[in-house]
Scaffold this motif. Structure first.
Motif, short mmCIF file in Angstrom:
data_model
loop_
_atom_site.label_atom_id
_atom_site.label_comp_id
_atom_site.label_asym_id
_atom_site.label_seq_id
_atom_site.Cartn_x
_atom_site.Cartn_y
_atom_site.Cartn_z
N CYS A 47 -56.82 59.59 -19.32
CA CYS A 47 -57.61 60.02 -18.18
C CYS A 47 -59.03 59.53 -18.38
CB CYS A 47 -57.57 61.54 -18.07
SG CYS A 47 -58.24 62.15 -16.51
N GLU A 51 -61.85 59.96 -13.45
CA GLU A 51 -60.74 60.81 -13.00
C GLU A 51 -61.00 62.28 -13.34
OE1 GLU A 51 -56.95 57.79 -13.36
OE2 GLU A 51 -57.78 58.64 -15.19
N ARG A 54 -63.59 63.63 -11.02
CA ARG A 54 -63.00 63.84 -9.69
C ARG A 54 -62.20 65.14 -9.63
NH1 ARG A 54 -58.69 61.09 -6.57
NH2 ARG A 54 -59.45 61.42 -4.47
N ALA A 111 -52.33 64.46 -8.57
CA ALA A 111 -52.43 64.80 -9.99
C ALA A 111 -51.68 66.10 -10.22
CB ALA A 111 -53.89 64.96 -10.41
#
Length: 163
Positions: A47, A51, A54, A111
Motif C-alpha cells: 500500500c 493509497e 486516500r 478496497a
C-alpha cells in the motif's frame, strides 16, 4: 450473515461475527492512518502512501471508508477497512427494495482488507455495510430528485394555467 443490513448503523456500533468475535464498525478517521498501514502490513498487502492517505482523508460525500475495530490485548485495533466511491451512483444498479446479489456486484468496494485473525465473516460484514450505505445514499438522492420534480410540477401547472 444476515442479508439485510442497517446502513445507518455505521457510527460506532458493535457487531458479533459468526465465531463470536465482537467488532465495531465506524467511519475511518485521519488518526487511523498508522493503524490502517499496520493492517496492510499484517495482511502482507502493498500500500503506497497515497493509497493510505486516500483511505484516511476523504470527502465523505464522495467516498465512504469504514474501519472495523476490535479489542486486541486491551487496545482498540483496526482489524478491517473497506472503501467505496459514492458518486456518481448508477441509480439503475440500485433497486428501491432489498439488494440482490447482482446489484451488489455492480457496487463493488475498491478496497477491502481484513486481518485473517479477526474472525470469519468480517469481510462480508464490511462489504454489506459499504454496499448498504451506497444503496441508502442512492435512494436518498433519487428521493430528493423526485421530491424536487414533484414540488416544481404544481408550480409549472399553475404558471401554465395563468398564461
Amino acid at each position: 450473515m444476515n442479508s439485510s443490513f442497517d446502513p445507518g448503523a455505521l457510527l460506532a456500533h458493535s457487531y458479533r461475527l459468526p465465531g463470536g468475535e465482537l467488532v465495531c464498525l465506524r467511519l475511518a478517521r485521519f488518526r487511523d492512518l498508522p493503524a490502517i498501514a499496520d493492517l496492510y502490513a499484517r495482511s502482507g498487502l502493498p500500500c503506497t502512501e497515497l493509497e493510505l492517505a486516500r483511505l484516511a482523508r476523504c470527502d465523505p460525500r464522495r467516498r465512504l471508508v469504514i474501519c472495523a475495530t476490535a479489542l486486541v490485548e486491551a487496545a482498540e485495533t483496526v482489524v478491517g477497512v473497506g472503501a467505496i466511491d459514492l458518486g456518481p451512483i448508477d441509480l439503475g444498479a440500485v433497486d428501491r427494495g432489498p439488494l440482490h446479489r447482482g446489484q451488489e456486484l455492480a457496487l463493488a468496494p475498491d478496497a477491502l482488507v481484513v486481518d485473517e485473525l479477526a474472525g470469519e465473516g468480517l469481510d462480508e460484514l464490511i462489504y454489506r455495510a459499504l454496499v448498504g450505505r451506497v444503496s441508502a445514499i442512492a435512494q436518498a438522492r433519487a428521493g430528493g430528485r423526485l421530491r424536487a420534480a414533484t414540488a416544481s410540477a404544481p408550480a409549472a401547472a399553475t404558471r401554465a394555467r395563468a398564461a
